[in-house]
Design an enzyme around this catalytic site. Structure first.
Site, PDB file in Angstrom:
ATOM      1  N   HIS A  49       0.685  -1.378  -0.104  1.00 33.32           N
ATOM      2  CA  HIS A  49       0.356  -0.209  -0.162  1.00 33.32           C
ATOM      3  C   HIS A  49       0.594   1.219  -0.255  1.00 33.32           C
ATOM      4  O   HIS A  49       0.709   2.334  -0.913  1.00 33.32           O
ATOM      5  CB  HIS A  49      -0.752  -0.098   0.592  1.00 33.32           C
ATOM      6  CG  HIS A  49      -1.562   0.994   1.106  1.00 33.32           C
ATOM      7  ND1 HIS A  49      -1.154   1.999   2.287  1.00 33.32           N
ATOM      8  CD2 HIS A  49      -2.557   1.495   1.118  1.00 33.32           C
ATOM      9  CE1 HIS A  49      -2.361   2.967   2.149  1.00 33.32           C
ATOM     10  NE2 HIS A  49      -3.175   3.092   1.161  1.00 33.32           N
ATOM     11  N   GLU A  52       2.226   1.496  -3.591  1.00 31.80           N
ATOM     12  CA  GLU A  52       0.714   2.421  -4.582  1.00 31.80           C
ATOM     13  C   GLU A  52       0.693   3.609  -4.333  1.00 31.80           C
ATOM     14  O   GLU A  52       1.061   4.658  -5.029  1.00 31.80           O
ATOM     15  CB  GLU A  52      -0.448   1.590  -3.888  1.00 31.80           C
ATOM     16  CG  GLU A  52      -1.826   2.261  -4.963  1.00 31.80           C
ATOM     17  CD  GLU A  52      -2.598   1.873  -3.491  1.00 31.80           C
ATOM     18  OE1 GLU A  52      -3.654   3.895  -3.845  1.00 31.80           O
ATOM     19  OE2 GLU A  52      -2.762   1.226  -2.951  1.00 31.80           O
ATOM     20  N   HIS A  53       1.150   3.914  -2.491  1.00 35.57           N
ATOM     21  CA  HIS A  53       0.962   5.649  -2.553  1.00 35.57           C
ATOM     22  C   HIS A  53       2.256   6.707  -3.700  1.00 35.57           C
ATOM     23  O   HIS A  53       2.190   7.788  -3.715  1.00 35.57           O
ATOM     24  CB  HIS A  53       1.217   5.855  -1.045  1.00 35.57           C
ATOM     25  CG  HIS A  53      -0.476   6.566  -0.467  1.00 35.57           C
ATOM     26  ND1 HIS A  53      -0.640   7.070   0.422  1.00 35.57           N
ATOM     27  CD2 HIS A  53      -1.372   5.170  -0.152  1.00 35.57           C
ATOM     28  CE1 HIS A  53      -1.740   6.816   1.032  1.00 35.57           C
ATOM     29  NE2 HIS A  53      -2.246   5.640   0.140  1.00 35.57           N
ATOM     30  N   GLU A 129      -4.619   7.918   6.911  1.00 38.00           N
ATOM     31  CA  GLU A 129      -5.624   7.440   6.619  1.00 38.00           C
ATOM     32  C   GLU A 129      -6.013   6.190   7.782  1.00 38.00           C
ATOM     33  O   GLU A 129      -6.884   6.043   7.700  1.00 38.00           O
ATOM     34  CB  GLU A 129      -4.839   6.553   5.164  1.00 38.00           C
ATOM     35  CG  GLU A 129      -5.891   6.148   4.616  1.00 38.00           C
ATOM     36  CD  GLU A 129      -5.255   4.900   3.323  1.00 38.00           C
ATOM     37  OE1 GLU A 129      -6.381   4.197   2.836  1.00 38.00           O
ATOM     38  OE2 GLU A 129      -3.850   5.459   2.673  1.00 38.00           O
TER      39      GLU A 129
END
Length: 420
Positions: A49, A52-53, A129
Site C-alpha cells: 500500500h 502504491e502511494h 488514513e
C-alpha cells in the site's frame, strides 16, 4: 454477447489483455502487479500500500506537482488501489488521449524515483488514513473480521499495515520489495474500451517491453482453514458494529456461483433475509447485509451490520438463525429467482463501465488463466439450483465455528463462542 478479446505476452513475460468496445469514446487501462498484502513480511506490513502511494510522488521527469498537473491535463481519471494479492495503477481517458494516458501510467510505474522527502511526507498521509479507518467503525470492524478469521496469517492483516510498520518502512525497503516481487511475469496490462488492438499493443511493447527482472519467488503459503477468533475493539460510539461469518470459496472454487447467490439471499439487498427480518420486521438495525471476499486459494463470507448494544445478542442470534435455516431447509424458489436476477443485472450494468470491464478482464486472467464470457457467466448463474445453494450453505456454514469482530461502546458484556 461476443467480446473481441486479445491476449498477448511480451518477450519479457508481461501479459497484455485487450478488449476493444464499439461505440464508446473512452478507455480504461490498468497496470496490475500480482503482489499484495499477503506477500509482505510482518515487519513490513503495509509496504504494498505504501508503494502504491509512492508511485504518484515523482518520476525522473516530473516532481509530485508536475505529475498531478500532467494527469489533470489529460482530463481523465488516474488512481490506484492495493488488495491482498494485487496492486493496480489505473486510468480512464477519452480515446484521443489514450496514448498520452498510457505513457503517463508507464512513467509512473517504470520511472518513479521514490523521493526521500516525499516518502517522509507520505508516511504522514498514510498514518492519517490509518486514523480515518480507526474512526470509521464499519471499516474497522471489517479489518478486525479478517484478523478474527485468519489469525496471524498475512492474509488477515490490514492492507494499510500498523502504525509501527508504517513508521518503520524506508526507501531501501520499498526498492528491495519491488526488486523481489515486481518481475515481468507478475505484470499484467489490461485495457477495455475505445482502442485499436494492433496500435495499442505497439504502444505497450515500446513502454513495457524492456522491463527486466528475475522470475518471481514461490507463491505464498495458503492461509489456514480459519482461526475463528473473536476480535473486539472498544470505541466511544453509540452502536455495536459487527461482522459474523466464516470461510468461503476461492476465486476458482466450483461453488462460487452458488455461494454468490447464497450471499444474495442471505444479505444482498432490501429483499434479503437478514434485511427483512432484522430491519423491516424488528427494527433492530439501519444497516445490515452480507459480503464476500475471495482470493486465489481461500475466501470469506460474512454478515455485517450495526445495532444498539442492548440488541446485539438478539441480532447475532437472528443472523445465525437465518444461516442455519438455509443449510437445513434451503431457499425458496422465489428467493433463488430474485438472487439470480440481481446477479444478472449487476453483470449487465458493469458492461457499461470501461473500468469494470478492464478489472474483470485482468482478474479473470490472473485468477483463472482464461476469460469467462458474459454468456458463460450468465449460464453458470442460471444453472444454480436450490439444491446447489443448500449444499453450499452446508459446506461453508454447517457446524463451523463463527469468526466474530465487534466495534462497541465501552463496557459491553462478553459474548459466548458462536457456532453456525
Amino acid at each position: 454477447m461476443r467480446n473481441a478479446l486479445i491476449k498477448r505476452e511480451l518477450d519479457n513475460g508481461v501479459r497484455l489483455l485487450m478488449e476493444p468496445v464499439a461505440n464508446v469514446r473512452s478507455a480504461s487501462v490498468g497496470v496490475w502487479i500480482v503482489v499484495g498484502g499477503r506477500d509482505e513480511p510482518e515487519r513490513l506490513s503495509g509496504i504494498s500500500h505504501f508503494m502504491e502511494h509512492m508511485y504518484f510522488k515523482g518520476t525522473a521527469r516530473r516532481d509530485v506537482f508536475e505529475l498531478a498537473d500532467a494527469m489533470n491535463a489529460l482530463g481523465g481519471h488516474f488512481n490506484a488501489f492495493t488488495c491482498q494479492e494485487t496492486i493496480c495503477l489505473h486510468a480512464r481517458m477519452v480515446d484521443e488521449q489514450l496514448e498520452a494516458g498510457l505513457d503517463l501510467l508507464a512513467e509512473i510505474f517504470r520511472d518513479s524515483t521514490l523521493p526521500e522527502k516525499e516518502l517522509r511526507r507520505e508516511r504522514g498521509v498514510i498514518l492519517e488514513e490509518y486514523k480515518m479507518i480507526e474512526d470509521t467503525p464499519d471499516d474497522l470492524v471489517a479489518d478486525l473480521f479478517h484478523l478474527a478469521l485468519w489469525g496471524a496469517h498475512p492474509i488477515g492483516r490490514p492492507i494499510i499495515g500498523k502504525p509501527k510498520t508504517i513508521r518503520a518502512i524506508r526507501r531501501d525497503d520499498l526498492l528491495a520489495f519491488a526488486e523481489d516481487n515486481f518481475s515481468p511475469d507478475r505484470i499484467v496490462i489490461a485495457a477495455s474500451g475505445a482502442l485499436d488492438p494492433r496500435v495499442f499493443a505497439g504502444w505497450v511493447e515500446r513502454r513495457f517491453g524492456a522491463i527486466a527482472g528475475k522470475q518471481s519467488a514461490n507463491a505464498p503459503e495458503p492461509p489456514p482453514n480459519g482461526a475463528f477468533l473473536a476480535k473486539i475493539r472498544e470505541k466511544d460510539i453509540e452502536q455495536a458494529h459487527f461482522c459474523l461469518g466464516g470461510t468461503g470459496p476461492s476465486r476458482c472454487d466450483e461453488t462460487r456461483y452458488a455461494v454468490s447467490i447464497l450471499a444474495g439471499i442471505l444479505g444482498g439487498g432490501m429483499s434479503s433475509r437478514v434485511f427483512k427480518e432484522i430491519r423491516e420486521r424488528r427494527g433492530l438495525a439501519y444497516s445490515i447485509g452480507s459480503y464476500q471476499d475471495s482470493y486465489r486459494d481461500s475466501g470469506s463470507l460474512c454478515i455485517q451490520g450495526a445495532t444498539s448494544p442492548a440488541h446485539l445478542q438478539k441480532t447475532l442470534d437472528l443472523c445465525l438463525r437465518e444461516i442455519k435455516d438455509l443449510y437445513r431447509n434451503g431457499c425458496r424458489e422465489d428467493e433463488l429467482a430474485l438472487a439470480k436476477h440481481q446477479m444478472r443485472v449487476s453483470i449487465l450494468f458493469a458492461l457499461e463501465s470501461m473500468g469494470a470491464r478492464m478489472t474483470r478482464l485482468a482478474e479473470q486472467d490472473i485468477y483463472l488463466g482464461r476469460f469467462i464470457s458474459v454468456n458463460e457467466a450468465l449460464g453458470r448463474i442460471e444453472a444454480v439450483s436450490r439444491r446447489d445453494v443448500q449444499e453450499a450453505a452446508e459446506r461453508w456454514f454447517k457446524g463451523a465455528p463463527a469468526a466474530l469482530s465487534l466495534v462497541v461502546p465501552p463496557g459491553m458484556p462478553p459474548l459466548g463462542r458462536m457456532t453456525m
